[in-house]
Scaffold this active site. Structure first.
Site, short mmCIF file in Angstrom:
data_model
loop_
_atom_site.label_atom_id
_atom_site.label_comp_id
_atom_site.label_asym_id
_atom_site.label_seq_id
_atom_site.Cartn_x
_atom_site.Cartn_y
_atom_site.Cartn_z
N GLY A 124 39.19 44.57 49.08
CA GLY A 124 39.39 45.84 48.39
C GLY A 124 38.15 46.28 47.64
N THR A 125 37.49 45.32 46.97
CA THR A 125 36.29 45.69 46.21
C THR A 125 35.15 46.07 47.14
OG1 THR A 125 35.86 43.32 45.99
CG2 THR A 125 36.80 44.45 44.08
N SER B 149 39.96 42.01 41.96
CA SER B 149 39.88 41.83 43.41
C SER B 149 41.00 42.64 44.04
CB SER B 149 40.02 40.35 43.80
OG SER B 149 40.37 40.22 45.16
N GLY B 150 40.67 43.43 45.04
CA GLY B 150 41.68 44.24 45.70
C GLY B 150 42.68 43.42 46.48
N SER B 151 42.20 42.49 47.33
CA SER B 151 43.12 41.70 48.15
C SER B 151 43.99 40.81 47.27
CB SER B 151 42.34 40.85 49.17
OG SER B 151 41.44 39.98 48.53
#
Length: 354
Positions: A259-260, A91-93
């Site tokens: 982010g994803t 996960s980006g965040s």
């Protein structure tokens, strides 16, 4: 006294999405890799995820990141991501928040300027680049998971909506990508409930019709994400901005664009031949927060052209807290996590604590 336990937390957010970083109170998990430790949590100790994302301690809109010792020699720490839909491998965040927590907690001492280090996610090593100015973490850039388009502009009949055109991207999880304008949305905050209801129907319809398989991971479960794409605005040479909204099944609209989700958009833009190396996409959320995705290049994996990318954003620390878990409390279900909790009065500490 043995029914009392304490978990140490650092609450953070990136783009509005709250990530609760668990920094202490959990025993060392079995597993030779962070991926194996994630699978142990998922299969044998899911109570930790449920405890921190459900009443009385939390809400489903948040995420949880458990810091664990890295198993890879190049990583400074490992982390396991927990969300309402389960255990995403990336996960980006959550990565932005975890990287900030690692710096703020002193696991990696802050240094002025650009700092680089690696974290170990269940998906593998993640390169981190943090910008520190006057002791403040002003931004974090993390490597986005290699992303690709699985399905391009397919259609499906959705009860209550009609025919919907969608694409499917993989960027750490499978995403349905839909045009917000075609569905009648402007992507403003007042539409949040309607967006959630619409996304729920689309995801349920797609899940009922088909599944998806990753080219190396195989079956990674039912479709968990949908991303609403707003109109694109050209801000400058190689710089595009677009309002965006990410939905997590069932029923959660993310506060950030994720982010994803941003990586999935880059995969689609590349598939359509609209990206050059170095181009940037800024996604803007319902709350006017944003992430910037940068297109690094591509490589071939069988039939798929896979996009390499980075995600840049900023995370903020909200709180440091101790959560007291009383297993005698009827609101607290300790059965699925009692075996991984440290005793409240144990002198031992998670090795990552400083």
């Amino acid at each position: 006294m043995h029914n009392l336990h304490t978990i140490q937390l650092m609450d953070t957010h990136a783009g509005g999405d709250v990530s609760r970083i668990v920094t202490g109170g959990i025993d060392i998990l079995p597993g030779a890799t962070v991926r194996e430790q994630m699978e142990y949590l998922r299969d044998d100790a899911d109570g930790l995820r449920r405890l921190l994302l459900e009443e009385p301690y939390g809400i489903p809109e948040m995420s949880v990141d458990l810091l664990v010792p890295a198993t890879h020699p190049e990583a400074v720490a490992g982390y396991i991501i927990m969300e309402v839909m389960g255990y995403p491998i990336y996960s980006g965040s959550n990565t932005l928040c975890t990287a900030t927590a690692v710096l703020e907690s002193g696991i990696v001492p802050k240094q002025e300027g650009i700092q680089r280090f690696k974290l170990e996610a269940p998906a593998g090593l993640v390169q981190i680049e943090a910008k520190v100015h006057n002791g403040v973490v002003e931004s974090v850039t993390c490597g986005g998971l290699p992303s690709y388009i699985d399905t391009y502009r397919d259609t499906i009949q959705v009860p209550g909506i009609g025919e919907v055109t969608y694409s499917i991207a993989y960027s750490g999880g499978f995403y349905a990508l839909v045009d917000a304008t075609e569905l009648g949305f402007k992507l403003v905050r007042d539409e949040e409930r309607a967006l959630s209801e619409c996304a729920y129907k689309i995801v349920e319809a797609i899940k009922a019709q088909r599944g998806f398989s990753h080219y190396t991971l195989g079956d990674v479960g039912p479709l968990p994400f949908l991303h609403f794409m707003g109109p694109e605005e050209q801000i400058g040479e190689g710089y595009t901005r677009s309002r965006s909204t990410t939905y997590v099944h069932p029923g959660v609209i993310c506060r950030s664009t994720t982010g994803t989700g941003t990586s999935a958009r880059l995969a689609l833009m590349n598939y359509e031949g609209r990206l050059n190396v170095g181009d940037k996409l800024e996604t803007v959320s319902l709350r006017e927060t944003g992430f910037i995705g940068t297109f690094i290049g591509t490589h071939q994996e069988g039939a798929y052209q896979v996009v390499e990318n980075t995600i840049t954003g900023r995370s903020y620390v909200l709180a440091h807290s101790d959560i007291v878990i009383n297993c005698d409390d009827p609101m607290v279900a300790c059965g699925e996590l009692h075996h991984i909790l440290r005793d409240r009065h144990s002198p031992e500490a998670l090795p990552l604590e400083t």
